[in-house]
Design an enzyme around this catalytic site. Structure first.
Site, mmCIF file in Angstrom:
data_model
loop_
_atom_site.group_PDB
_atom_site.id
_atom_site.type_symbol
_atom_site.label_atom_id
_atom_site.label_comp_id
_atom_site.label_asym_id
_atom_site.label_seq_id
_atom_site.Cartn_x
_atom_site.Cartn_y
_atom_site.Cartn_z
ATOM 1 N N LYS A 22 -0.490 20.156 -5.037
ATOM 2 C CA LYS A 22 0.671 19.280 -5.206
ATOM 3 C C LYS A 22 1.652 19.452 -4.054
ATOM 4 C CE LYS A 22 2.207 18.595 -9.345
ATOM 5 N NZ LYS A 22 2.842 18.770 -10.653
ATOM 6 N N ARG A 91 7.838 22.766 -10.904
ATOM 7 C CA ARG A 91 6.488 22.340 -11.267
ATOM 8 C C ARG A 91 5.447 23.266 -10.672
ATOM 9 N NH1 ARG A 91 6.468 16.686 -12.388
ATOM 10 N NH2 ARG A 91 8.587 15.879 -12.318
ATOM 11 N N GLY A 100 -2.538 19.924 -16.940
ATOM 12 C CA GLY A 100 -1.884 20.335 -18.184
ATOM 13 C C GLY A 100 -1.978 21.813 -18.497
ATOM 14 N N MET A 102 -0.708 24.475 -16.739
ATOM 15 C CA MET A 102 0.417 25.347 -16.440
ATOM 16 C C MET A 102 1.738 24.633 -16.692
ATOM 17 S SD MET A 102 -0.891 27.504 -13.250
ATOM 18 C CE MET A 102 -1.246 26.059 -12.328
ATOM 19 N N ARG A 335 -2.806 12.795 -4.919
ATOM 20 C CA ARG A 335 -3.937 13.645 -4.557
ATOM 21 C C ARG A 335 -5.172 12.756 -4.480
ATOM 22 N NH1 ARG A 335 -4.015 16.292 -10.488
ATOM 23 N NH2 ARG A 335 -4.496 14.350 -11.474
ATOM 24 N N HIS A 451 -4.390 13.322 -21.047
ATOM 25 C CA HIS A 451 -4.977 14.661 -20.945
ATOM 26 C C HIS A 451 -6.472 14.640 -21.244
ATOM 27 C CE1 HIS A 451 -6.088 18.635 -22.599
ATOM 28 N NE2 HIS A 451 -5.394 19.068 -21.572
ATOM 29 N N SER A 792 -42.341 33.072 0.353
ATOM 30 C CA SER A 792 -41.573 32.238 -0.573
ATOM 31 C C SER A 792 -40.710 33.178 -1.393
ATOM 32 C CB SER A 792 -42.516 31.437 -1.468
ATOM 33 O OG SER A 792 -41.751 30.675 -2.379
ATOM 34 N N CYS A 860 -38.658 29.604 -4.159
ATOM 35 C CA CYS A 860 -39.152 28.902 -5.339
ATOM 36 C C CYS A 860 -38.532 29.426 -6.633
ATOM 37 C CB CYS A 860 -40.671 28.948 -5.407
ATOM 38 S SG CYS A 860 -41.321 30.623 -5.575
ATOM 39 N N TYR A 880 -37.922 25.238 3.453
ATOM 40 C CA TYR A 880 -37.883 24.373 2.267
ATOM 41 C C TYR A 880 -37.311 25.095 1.060
ATOM 42 C CZ TYR A 880 -42.043 26.817 0.485
ATOM 43 O OH TYR A 880 -42.902 27.775 0.026
HETATM 44 C C1 PEP Z 1 -39.183 34.124 -9.124
HETATM 45 O O1 PEP Z 1 -39.289 35.283 -9.515
HETATM 46 O O2 PEP Z 1 -38.183 33.678 -8.555
HETATM 47 C C2 PEP Z 1 -40.293 33.173 -9.351
HETATM 48 C C3 PEP Z 1 -40.244 31.963 -8.869
HETATM 49 O O3 PEP Z 1 -41.291 33.592 -10.146
HETATM 50 P P1 PEP Z 1 -41.219 33.652 -11.734
HETATM 51 O O4 PEP Z 1 -39.966 32.996 -12.165
HETATM 52 O O5 PEP Z 1 -42.430 32.958 -12.211
HETATM 53 O O6 PEP Z 1 -41.236 35.120 -11.968
#
Ligand code: PEP
Ligand code: MG
Length: 908
Positions: A22, A91, A100, A102, A335, A451, A792, A860, A880
């Protein structure tokens, strides 16, 4: 001396950390020449100093004096002066808006003497006494902690005694009498007189605002919104302007675009002859801005001009609070406005089309959380529905639940697993717990800026407000509409996109955004019909444009975690560029479980070979299907991972069965088999299965298990090649902690792949990589890279083993308390812990790449689909992220956002 105070003319919009949202925006509006009542901001740093020491820093008192003098001099009035008093509002205003949550105190500076001065200045004795009674009421409640009902009951009694319905009908004499009563309440409840000295009022109010940072409801809100507790709030001291000086005064809230749909235009509420908080509180029903145009065309035109200035300046939807004092417009706040998920996408592309922002900026104006919000199902407009009433659409979504009428019941029922819709006349900050617990919020009063609307929008909870036809009786716990009655526990359905309220459950259908993701733009647009088809089409197009842009600019590829050909199909539709994790253990549950059981329990080569021979064709067929679905794309197949006991019968059940058979003296082949099985299960029983015989350990200990899977992968790839496909199978080894484990598996795998290639007369290239999901693997990444073509990161196990948190137990057990006590701000299983787990990832990326520059790197674990974590994975340079199919679009969007926010995009 620290600078604890900034005049509005000194700050700017980029100083939100210090001046709060603000304060920074008031300074910005002052800077660009909009009419802001002069004032100053006390910094968040002062609040932090106060929180640390428990008292106002002495320098702060001095700086407030100086700022106050400057303010008085510029206006030619003195705080609390009894001829022509300067009055100020105090304020709160933190870095992140906490609607709302504070405190605010208006009319500071009024006392027994200056109330006379205010009478003179305003020429309105009634107004002066009304302002004074408001001050004592607000001050009593927020600064002196007196139960607010005592004041409102006294006000109601006075109205009753005078036989009037509205406060505006009370006379100056009545209000003067009320002031005396209020002072008496203060005396009785707080044991002190209402402070007459204006500076004492000011200092106490500033302290109260600082204290309001740490109320339970503020802490709850921050936890929910993941706002750190140590930021503190700024305090804005603003010279008062009055919207309650008669018919030519008023106060309002407006947006430069519709925050629910994104439609460009003038949206807002106006309340004539009212003071600041009345509009936001949603207590009285408001007029529209079109009404203001009729009532006061000059102020309206000035407001329109200010709205345009602000939108041009901020290049975004702005929300604005303003007051008109006797025909003069004042800007009290602005804002960049909160908006629904749909509006965020539409506004972003509208601004691109208006050449106010670039596509890269548009991408930054939306979030993965908003995209997933748009993927929620909606009510089926074709289904039979029993419409009860229509209110205002305040926060989109389709919510079905049982009606409840207070916050406590909402929380209690939700804890029992029920879906509830919180129904109130209007909500206030005390309802927050119930609003969080509810799947939807419904109010009979208030507008889009009430609100309920603001908070629900912020939380992404479906909300309908201002359904005036509903007679909500929270005491009797029912809604009446004419003769119809909805009682507590009855099922209702609310549509936050149309404002409709239905009795009974209404079936839901997939969102048009999901249809777009699955079937493409043309099909999705072609399927639209009904009144809002145009608006929906604009939304779907906006999502398409922004997501396509994200795909162009992002560096991270997005893969999916999918175990079956069906999942893989869906993932591919949603934009997955590969499978980052196929958990093969899921292929062995159900009917096939006994085959694994046989393999594990085999004591002779013959038994083992029989079990493997039965499994091989099944597993090969799984992989053929999967590779066919993912033709041409990397498909990472993980060798079997989970704890062994998941494949064996339950120890307790089997013990009971054997004990019963023994007691009954039963014999025979089956009983004998159970007995052997029980002995084996007991032998293999583990106290900590998650740290036991699982992952690569299983493959090394159980002969033939990994070999079977590797052969199935190789044969499936060979078959796909023979069928003219382009299989890109990869084999991934779970839970390795030592490179020696990798070498063992790798040597065996290379042999099998070579055998299959020879047998089938094809050339097979199947990369073999490692999951990095144990700290030791990360810390020895240079060695691991010697035996892995890719890494991974299994951040689920990596989080579990880095923190020593059992992933199956702790979240439900004590994370709420850990969050409450500030140990963690969010579960490390949800968002990657950058400092700890993230550091291990960084080490492994750097050392792995140094040892093998062509190493492919991905993640993963669940974090692969978490927006904040995606930004981290982009930063550390992964190739990835892989996540569940439903989160693939979100990850695509966030990977794009990560690329533009680090300046990685060159497509501007
Ligand atoms: C992990 O451990 O992040 C994974 C992808 O394998 P899981 O969840 O199957 O143990
Ligand atoms: Mg794991």
């Amino acid at each position: 001396m620290a600078t604890y105070v900034y005049d509005f003319s000194e700050g700017n919009k980029d100083l939100k950390d210090l001046l709060g949202g603000k304060g920074a925006n008031l300074a910005e509006m002052t800077r660009i020449g909009l009419p802001v009542p002069p004032g100053f901001t006390i910094t968040t740093e002062a609040c932090r100093a106060y929180m640390a020491s428990g008292h106002l820093p002495p320098e702060l008192r001095v700086e407030v004096t100086m700022a106050l003098r400057r303010l008085e001099d510029s206006l030619g009035r003195g705080l609390g002066d009894f001829h022509d008093p300067l009055l100020v509002s105090v304020r709160s205003g933190a870095k992140f808006s906490m609607p709302g949550m504070m405190d605010t105190v208006l009319n500071i500076g009024l006392n027994d003497a200056s109330v006379q001065g205010l009478t003179k200045f305003s020429g309105d004795e009634r107004f002066a006494w009304d302002s004074y009674r408001r001050l004592i009421q607000m001050f009593g409640k927020t600064v002196l902690d007196i139960d607010g009902d005592l004041f409102s009951h006294a006000l109601d009694d006075m109205k009753k005694a005078r036989g009037v319905a509205a406060d505006t009908e009370l006379s100056a004499g009545d209000l003067h009498e009320l002031v005396d009563q209020f002072k008496e309440i203060v005396r009785e409840q707080s044991g002190r007189e209402f402070p007459q000295h204006p500076r004492e009022q000011l200092d106490l109010a500033i302290t109260a605002v600082f204290n309001s940072w740490n109320t339970d409801r503020a802490r709850l809100y921050r936890r929910r919104e993941r706002i750190p507790h140590d930021l503190g709030t700024a305090v804005n001291v603003v010279s008062m302007v009055f919207g309650n000086l008669g018919a030519d005064s008023g106060t309002g809230v407006c947006f430069t675009r519709d925050p629910a749909t994104g439609k460009s235009g003038v949206y807002g509420d106006y309340l004539p002859n009212a003071q600041g908080e009345d509009v936001v509180a949603g207590i009285r029903n408001t007029l529209s801005l079109a009404d203001l145009e009729r009532l006061d065309p000059t102020s309206y035109a000035e407001l329109r001009a200010a709205m345009r200035t602000l939108e041009t300046h901020y290049r975004d939807l702005c929300d604005i609070e303003f007051t008109i004092e006797r025909g003069k417009l004042w800007m009290l706040q602005t804002r960049v406005g909160k908006r629904t998920a749909g509006a965020a996408f539409r506004i972003a592309t509208q601004l691109v089309d208006e050449h106010l922002i670039t596509m890269d900026e548009a991408l930054q104006r939306v979030s993965g959380a908003q995209l997933s919000n748009l993927m929620f199902p909606q009510f089926d407009s074709e289904a039979e529905r029993d419409l009860l009433a229509t209110g205002m659409a305040a926060s989109p979504g389709a919510a079905v639940g049982q009606a409840v009428f207070d916050s406590a019941t909402a929380q209690e029922w939700a804890a029992q697993g029920k879906d509830v819709i919180l129904v109130r006349r209007e909500t206030n900050p005390d309802d927050l717990g119930g609003m969080i617990a509810a799947v939807g919020v419904l109010t009979s009063r208030g507008g889009k800026t009430s609100h309920a609307a603001v908070v629900a929008r912020g939380m992404g909870t479906t909300c309908v407000v201002g359904a005036e036809k509903l007679d909500v009786d929270v005491v009797a716990r029912r809604i009446r509409v004419g003769k119809r009655v909805v009682a507590e526990g009855d099922t209702i359905a609310i549509d936050g996109s149309t404002g409709e309220i239905f009795v009974g459950a209404v079936p839901v259908v997939p969102s048009p955004v999901v249809q777009y993701l699955e079937e493409g733009l043309d099909v999705a647009l072609g399927a639209l019909h009904g009144d809002d088809a145009d608006q929906t089409a604009e939304l779907v197009r906006a999502v398409d444009r922004i997501l396509t842009h994200a795909d162009v600019v992002r560096r991270l590829r997005v893969h999916a975690n999918a175990d079956t050909a069906d999942d893989a199909h869906r993932a591919r539709l949603w934009g997955a560029q590969g499978i980052g994790l196929c958990r093969t253990e899921h292929m062995f549950l159900g009917e096939r479980r006994v085959l694994i059981e046989r393999l594990i329990l085999a004591t002779t080569d013959d038994e083992r070979t029989a079990a493997l021979d039965a499994l091989l064709p099944l597993q090969r067929a799984d992989f053929v299907d999967l590779l066919e679905q993912m033709d041409g794309l990397p498909t990472t197949i993980r060798l079997i991972d989970p704890p062994l006991h998941e494949f064996l019968p339950d120890l307790t059940a089997l013990s009971v069965k054997v004990a019963l058979a023994d007691e009954r003296g039963e014999t025979g082949e089956d009983v004998e088999r159970d007995r052997l099985l029980l002995a084996a299960v007991q032998r293999m029983h583990e106290a900590n299965p998650m740290l036991g015989l699982r992952g690569v350990r299983l493959g090394i200990v159980i002969p033939g298990l990994f070999a079977l899977q590797i052969r199935a992968v190789a044969e499936a790839a060979a078959q796909r090649l023979a069928d003219g496909g382009r299989p890109h199978a990869e084999i991934m080894v779970p839970l390795a902690a030592s490179v020696m484990e990798l070498h063992l598996v790798r040597d065996e795998a290379e042999q099998i792949i070579a055998d299959v290639a020879r047998e089938q007369g094809v050339e097979l290239h199947i990369p073999i990589g490692a999951m990095i999901e144990l700290p030791r693997a990360a810390l020895t990444a240079d060695r691991m890279a010697g035996a892995a073509e890719f890494f991974s990161f299994g951040t689920n196990d990596l989080t579990q083993t880095t923190w020593g948190f059992s992933r199956d137990d702790v979240e439900g057990a004590f994370f709420a308390e850990y969050t409450e006590k500030g140990v963690i701000s969010v579960s490390p299983f949800e968002t990657i812990d950058r400092r700890g787990v993230g550091r291990l990832v960084r080490i492994a990326v750097e050392e792995g790449r140094a040892a093998r520059p062509e190493l492919t790197l991905g993640v993963c674990g669940e974090h692969g689909g978490d927006p904040e974590s995606v930004h981290f994975f982009h930063e550390v340079g992964l190739d990835y992220v892989s996540c569940s199919p439903f989160r693939v679009p979100v990850a695509r969007l966030e990977a794009g956002r990560a690329a533009v926010s680090t300046g990685g995009s060159d497509t501007r």
